[in-house]
Enzyme design. Structure first.
Site, PDB file in Angstrom:
ATOM      1  N   LYS A 182       0.828  -1.207   0.000  1.00 19.66           N
ATOM      2  CA  LYS A 182       0.000   0.000   0.000  1.00 19.66           C
ATOM      3  C   LYS A 182       0.873   1.272   0.000  1.00 19.66           C
ATOM      4  O   LYS A 182       2.086   1.213   0.268  1.00 19.66           O
ATOM      5  CB  LYS A 182      -0.938  -0.041   1.213  1.00 19.66           C
ATOM      6  CG  LYS A 182      -1.981  -1.169   1.139  1.00 19.66           C
ATOM      7  CD  LYS A 182      -2.955  -1.093   2.317  1.00 19.66           C
ATOM      8  CE  LYS A 182      -4.029  -2.169   2.251  1.00 19.66           C
ATOM      9  NZ  LYS A 182      -5.012  -2.045   3.363  1.00 19.66           N
ATOM     10  N   TYR A 202     -12.458  -2.186  -3.725  1.00 17.98           N
ATOM     11  CA  TYR A 202     -12.955  -2.345  -2.353  1.00 17.98           C
ATOM     12  C   TYR A 202     -14.489  -2.254  -2.279  1.00 17.98           C
ATOM     13  O   TYR A 202     -15.032  -1.934  -1.214  1.00 17.98           O
ATOM     14  CB  TYR A 202     -12.335  -1.282  -1.442  1.00 17.98           C
ATOM     15  CG  TYR A 202     -10.929  -1.633  -0.983  1.00 17.98           C
ATOM     16  CD1 TYR A 202     -10.693  -2.720  -0.131  1.00 17.98           C
ATOM     17  CD2 TYR A 202      -9.825  -0.881  -1.365  1.00 17.98           C
ATOM     18  CE1 TYR A 202      -9.412  -3.048   0.301  1.00 17.98           C
ATOM     19  CE2 TYR A 202      -8.540  -1.189  -0.930  1.00 17.98           C
ATOM     20  CZ  TYR A 202      -8.347  -2.272  -0.098  1.00 17.98           C
ATOM     21  OH  TYR A 202      -7.085  -2.596   0.349  1.00 17.98           O
ATOM     22  N   ASN A 252      -2.109   0.358   6.739  1.00 21.94           N
ATOM     23  CA  ASN A 252      -1.598  -0.908   7.278  1.00 21.94           C
ATOM     24  C   ASN A 252      -0.756  -1.726   6.297  1.00 21.94           C
ATOM     25  O   ASN A 252      -0.719  -2.951   6.362  1.00 21.94           O
ATOM     26  CB  ASN A 252      -2.739  -1.728   7.895  1.00 21.94           C
ATOM     27  CG  ASN A 252      -3.807  -2.085   6.889  1.00 21.94           C
ATOM     28  OD1 ASN A 252      -3.687  -1.763   5.708  1.00 21.94           O
ATOM     29  ND2 ASN A 252      -4.844  -2.768   7.342  1.00 21.94           N
ATOM     30  N   GLU A 293      -9.439 -10.778  -7.568  1.00 22.31           N
ATOM     31  CA  GLU A 293      -8.480  -9.678  -7.388  1.00 22.31           C
ATOM     32  C   GLU A 293      -7.301  -9.798  -8.357  1.00 22.31           C
ATOM     33  O   GLU A 293      -6.791  -8.785  -8.847  1.00 22.31           O
ATOM     34  CB  GLU A 293      -7.998  -9.659  -5.936  1.00 22.31           C
ATOM     35  CG  GLU A 293      -9.135  -9.260  -4.985  1.00 22.31           C
ATOM     36  CD  GLU A 293      -8.755  -9.334  -3.516  1.00 22.31           C
ATOM     37  OE1 GLU A 293      -7.606  -9.712  -3.195  1.00 22.31           O
ATOM     38  OE2 GLU A 293      -9.619  -8.995  -2.684  1.00 22.31           O
TER      39      GLU A 293
END
Ligand code: GDP
Length: 140
Positions: A11, A51, A114, A128
């Protein structure tokens, strides 16, 4: 044990911290093989679609803003029980609750930022991986 593929995302917070290599080392040191990888700036539409299952949650707007705040690394990992193994290496969603030595314990600051995403089921992994990669981009 079955050989599986799973999607991982490093991320924006972890990319900003310059720990891409250290995270890849955790995968490689635990018998997960990188079979596809690219750096990408997600658009708002891509982050919202990726998401979509969380769109009713209160944190959805913050999650999307964070995921488009800088480039991410999207990668496909392959190995025995790769889906569960990756989830174990990641640690708990909230890094304060993550087991020492996990990626989130080592590199994440908060539940909002995170460090990594990992598919949580076979169905999620299939969806995904296809979200980010054509079959021809994945090594065999
Ligand atoms: P994961 O599978 O461990 O990544 O966790 P989830 O699928 O439950 O949530 C997806 C992502 O949404 C998490 O990795 C966090 O980045 C974010 N998230 C989950 N819960 C919260 C929360 O309470 N607040 C915020 N800001 N983000 C959250």
């Amino acid at each position: 044990m079955s050989v599986e593929k799973t999607l991982s995302i490093i991320k924006p917070d972890a990319v900003r911290k310059n720990v891409i290599g250290q995270i890849l080392s955790k995968f490689e040191g635990n018998d997960l093989k990188v079979v596809a990888m690219k750096m990408k700036q997600l658009s708002q539409a891509e982050a919202e679609a990726f998401y979509a299952e969380h769109k009713e949650r209160g944190f959805f707007g913050d999650l999307v803003r964070f995921m488009i705040s800088g480039p991410v690394i999207v990668l496909v990992l392959a190995g025995n029980n790769a889906i569960l193994k990756n989830r174990e290496l990641m640690g708990a969603t909230d890094p304060k609750k993550a087991t020492p030595g996990t990626i989130r314990a080592d590199f994440a600051d908060s539940i909002d930022e995170n460090a990594v995403h990992g598919s949580d089921s076979e169905a999620a992994a299939t969806r995904e991986i296809a979200f980010f990669f054509d079959a021809a981009e994945i090594a065999h």
